[in-house]
Design a protein around this motif. Structure first.
Motif, PDB file in Angstrom:
ATOM      1  N   UNK A  34       0.668  -1.258   0.029  1.00 27.21           N
ATOM      2  CA  UNK A  34      -0.130  -0.183  -0.052  1.00 27.21           C
ATOM      3  C   UNK A  34       0.786   1.267   0.083  1.00 27.21           C
ATOM      4  N   UNK A  35       1.916   1.245   0.798  1.00 27.29           N
ATOM      5  CA  UNK A  35       2.893   2.359   1.073  1.00 27.29           C
ATOM      6  C   UNK A  35       3.520   2.670  -0.324  1.00 27.29           C
ATOM      7  N   UNK A  36       3.966   1.464  -1.020  1.00 30.95           N
ATOM      8  CA  UNK A  36       4.805   1.575  -2.243  1.00 30.95           C
ATOM      9  C   UNK A  36       4.083   2.070  -3.316  1.00 30.95           C
ATOM     10  N   UNK A  37       2.581   1.879  -3.393  1.00 29.70           N
ATOM     11  CA  UNK A  37       1.791   2.445  -4.520  1.00 29.70           C
ATOM     12  C   UNK A  37       1.510   3.865  -4.020  1.00 29.70           C
ATOM     13  N   UNK A  38       1.225   4.310  -2.876  1.00 29.96           N
ATOM     14  CA  UNK A  38       1.115   5.747  -2.408  1.00 29.96           C
ATOM     15  C   UNK A  38       2.448   6.394  -2.683  1.00 29.96           C
ATOM     16  N   UNK A  39       3.375   5.971  -2.565  1.00 26.44           N
ATOM     17  CA  UNK A  39       4.642   6.692  -2.931  1.00 26.44           C
ATOM     18  C   UNK A  39       5.252   6.746  -4.303  1.00 26.44           C
ATOM     19  N   UNK A  40       4.684   5.897  -4.839  1.00 25.61           N
ATOM     20  CA  UNK A  40       5.311   5.572  -6.301  1.00 25.61           C
ATOM     21  C   UNK A  40       6.505   4.569  -6.442  1.00 25.61           C
ATOM     22  N   UNK A  41       6.821   4.112  -5.385  1.00 27.76           N
ATOM     23  CA  UNK A  41       8.114   3.318  -5.369  1.00 27.76           C
ATOM     24  C   UNK A  41       7.796   1.754  -5.218  1.00 27.76           C
ATOM     25  N   UNK A  42       8.902   0.867  -5.594  1.00 31.68           N
ATOM     26  CA  UNK A  42       8.860  -0.302  -5.532  1.00 31.68           C
ATOM     27  C   UNK A  42       8.767  -0.934  -4.212  1.00 31.68           C
ATOM     28  N   UNK A  43       7.887  -2.019  -4.038  1.00 35.14           N
ATOM     29  CA  UNK A  43       7.694  -2.312  -2.742  1.00 35.14           C
ATOM     30  C   UNK A  43       8.993  -3.481  -2.052  1.00 35.14           C
ATOM     31  N   UNK A  44       9.897  -3.512  -3.211  1.00 37.98           N
ATOM     32  CA  UNK A  44      11.282  -3.976  -2.634  1.00 37.98           C
ATOM     33  C   UNK A  44      12.117  -3.115  -1.906  1.00 37.98           C
ATOM     34  N   UNK A  45      11.635  -1.695  -1.875  1.00 37.52           N
ATOM     35  CA  UNK A  45      12.640  -0.753  -1.171  1.00 37.52           C
ATOM     36  C   UNK A  45      12.897  -1.146   0.174  1.00 37.52           C
ATOM     37  N   UNK A  46      14.317  -1.212   0.582  1.00 35.06           N
ATOM     38  CA  UNK A  46      14.469  -1.586   1.873  1.00 35.06           C
ATOM     39  C   UNK A  46      14.615  -0.246   2.881  1.00 35.06           C
ATOM     40  N   UNK A  47      13.997  -0.519   4.131  1.00 32.70           N
ATOM     41  CA  UNK A  47      13.794   0.797   4.812  1.00 32.70           C
ATOM     42  C   UNK A  47      14.431   0.368   6.105  1.00 32.70           C
ATOM     43  N   UNK A  48      15.582   1.551   6.452  1.00 32.31           N
ATOM     44  CA  UNK A  48      16.094   1.487   7.586  1.00 32.31           C
ATOM     45  C   UNK A  48      15.391   1.623   8.927  1.00 32.31           C
ATOM     46  N   UNK A  49      15.610   1.353   9.899  1.00 37.40           N
ATOM     47  CA  UNK A  49      14.972   1.771  11.355  1.00 37.40           C
ATOM     48  C   UNK A  49      15.294   3.158  11.339  1.00 37.40           C
TER      49      UNK A  49
END
Ligand SMILES: Nc1ncnc2c1ncn2[C@@H]1O[C@H](COP(=O)(O)OP(=O)(O)O)[C@@H](O)[C@H]1O
Ligand SMILES: O=C(CO)[C@H](O)[C@H](O)COP(=O)(O)O
Length: 557
Positions: free
Chosen positions: A254-269
């Motif tokens: 859902x976030x990937x779609x909202x932000x226009x990014x791939x769901x594979x983006x790694x997110x750091x703490x």
């Protein structure tokens, strides 16, 4: 391999900013700022208009989500990069900026049952209304000889997690009761991005008295504060505390779609704004004090050993860079003091003159103030408009301008305020240096070094040290993006660790500010006077500022 990118989002006091950077060399391809629509809430709660007490400062968590929704797509669009090549993301935040959430991870202030209760909202770092709780906590910790106090310069601040959580318990037990967890806003935003709620070791270490080996203070300590707090750390502060650079997860679909990014983006703490700036300016070794200069200043220093420094905000092993002790100190108001002056103390003729010259009030005052030599104004100020964070750790202290005469001009007062903040920084530099933590040179980032050259020259002169300036206008966001690159890892085109990312991505300007010997000598004399004033009002028996605050609080009840 095609070029890879990361996005860093810096959550400041008044706005959030995203930056999209190249992992190859840290070049910033685009940045975007989203001001918080509800800003700093310090008078009335939005919609209901419920009035807030003295020293309150809240925020709306919805503003944090809006930053993601607006600034992230904006930087992707503006940069023109293929969203598939964005592989990492990191955020940094002001801290301790904390909120109560329910079992579903939703802020209590989103719930109509609790929205009108101020305690259901985010308590911003500069919420100082928990001072009474901080005082009680410190007294009890002192009586019990609690070992942790030494790691926090002898005092736990009212800005931090324990004092804020205790204030909620005392003043709104119903909110405390329904709170599933108290979380740092940094960790909450990461949970919204990834679906995983993890506590980062930086905010836990500096703001919630957590220690890598010892964990939180004992249950007995919390019980001594208030029996209802006995289980606080196991219940409402529960959860894994993980080191900086850890991958919290990937973007939810859902976030990937909202932000226009791939769901594979790694997110750091998450990380703290000031702490993320340290790798952002390329500092990974001791001896270099980093100043994140904006509404406030945070001072960060790395050390090889753990020592006790008066009034430091904290020392946390691996708290900034793995393998080193990270030290933090700070001044609770710097840019905010200049803003106060510009907004409330400038006469109409100055406003007209600045308009006629086509410059802002800060620029006009800076230009005029730069015509004076150190000491020429005859003024001396104490920089405590928002209390003193280091070295006195006392939010009840307030500002002073000494030496005013009928001839005193606004630009002279402005200069005295710039100087006062520099003297405050000198106190911190000396406190570290005297304890064997070398401060050989200064690095500055944040909004102020870009905005005010006179200020930077005064800091070089007052501290008698050269100052290097960050090349990035968004250093914390760059640092956050670097941690995003570490979360992504080498196999995806990122980095193995933050040192490697720093070597490739951090940048400083060629320009430095060097101390001018003549000014250094004059400021040395003024600093001696500042120190006397500092100790007179800030230490010992003279509690006039406390009495004034308490009279004010009683009268305005
Ligand atoms: N020319 C200037 N000289 C000194 N201070 C300034 C100037 N312009 C803005 N400021 C102050 O800078 C602060 C904002 O700093 P900035 O780093 O941009 O934000 P933040 O602290 O939210 O990250 C405000 O307190 C403002 O009063
Ligand atoms: O205490 C902090 C970090 O430890 C706060 O995040 C900081 O003082 C607020 O920063 P800014 O002036 O950039 O808004």
């Amino acid at each position: 391999m095609t070029k890879k990118y990361a996005i860093g989002v810096d959550y400041g006091t008044q706005s959030g900013r995203a930056v999209l950077v190249s992992l190859e060399d840290g070049t910033e391809l685009a940045d975007h700022v989203t001001p918080y629509s509800n800003g700093v809430i310090d008078e009335k709660i939005p919609e209901s208009g419920v009035e807030l007490g003295f020293e309150w400062a809240l925020q709306d968590p919805n503003d944090y989500i809006q930053v993601l929704k607006q600034s992230v797509p904006a930087v992707v669009r503006e940069s023109g990069v293929n969203p598939e090549d964005v592989i990492g993301m990191g955020i940094d935040f002001t801290a301790c900026t904390m909120l109560p959430i329910d079992g579903q991870g939703e802020p209590l202030c989103f719930n109509t049952n609790w929205r009108e209760n101020p305690h259901s909202w985010v308590k911003l770092w500069k919420h100082h209304a928990a001072q009474a709780h901080a005082n009680k906590l410190n007294n009890i910790a002192n009586e019990r000889n609690e070992k942790f106090l030494a790691r926090y310069g002898g005092k736990i601040s009212s800005e931090w997690m324990m004092a804020k959580a205790w204030q909620i318990l005392d003043e709104a037990p119903e909110i405390y009761e329904v709170t599933d967890q108290f979380v740092e806003a940094a960790d909450w935003v990461i949970s919204k991005l990834t679906g995983n709620l993890l506590r980062n070791s930086c905010t836990a270490g500096y703001k919630a008295i957590w220690h890598k080996e010892e964990g939180y203070p004992s249950k007995e300590f919390f019980k001594a504060l208030d029996p209802r707090l006995e289980d606080l750390t196991e219940t409402k502060l529960r959860g894994e505390v993980v080191p900086l650079g850890t991958k919290a997860g990937q973007l939810t679909e859902e976030m990937a779609e909202t932000l226009g990014l791939s769901p594979n983006v790694a997110v750091a703490v998450g990380n703290v704004d000031a702490h993320a700036s340290v790798p952002g300016v390329g500092v990974v070794t001791p001896g270099k004090l980093v100043m994140a200069m904006g509404t406030s200043i945070c001072h960060l220093l790395l050390g090889e050993k753990e020592v006790e420094v008066e009034g430091m905000c904290g020392v946390v092993e691996d708290g900034i860079i793995p393998g080193l002790y990270g030290y933090e100190a700070g001044q609770s108001a710097v840019g905010d003091i200049f803003e106060w002056f510009v907004n409330h103390s400038v006469p109409a003729y100055v406003v007209e003159a600045a308009k006629a010259d086509g410059v802002g009030l800060h620029q006009w005052l800076e230009q005029k103030a730069a015509e004076y030599k150190p000491g020429e104004t005859g003024l001396l100020a104490l920089d405590w408009w928002n209390g003193n964070r280091s070295v006195l750790v006392d939010t009840e202290l307030s500002g002073v301008i000494l030496g005013a005469t009928l001839q005193t001009k606004p630009e002279e007062m402005y200069r005295a305020l710039l100087e006062a903040t520099a003297f405050g920084t000198r106190k911190i530099v000396d406190a570290f240096h005297e304890k064997g933590l070398q401060v050989d040179e200064l690095y500055a980032c944040g909004g102020l070094p870009q905005k005010n050259k006179l200020l930077m020259q005064i800091y070089a002169d007052v501290t008698n040290r050269s100052i290097k300036i960050a090349a990035s206008k968004q250093t914390p966001a760059l640092g956050a993006a670097m941690f995003g690159a570490v979360a992504a890892g080498k196999e995806s085109g990122g980095y193995d660790n933050i040192i490697e990312a720093t070597e490739k991505m951090a940048r400083i300007k060629d320009e430095t500010f060097e101390p001018i010997p003549e000014n250094v000598a004059l400021y040395e004399q003024l600093y001696q006077e500042y120190s006397k004033l500092h100790d007179y009002f800030g230490r010992g028996e003279n509690k006039v500022m406390h009495r004034l605050k308490s009279i004010r609080a009683k009268v305005s009840e």
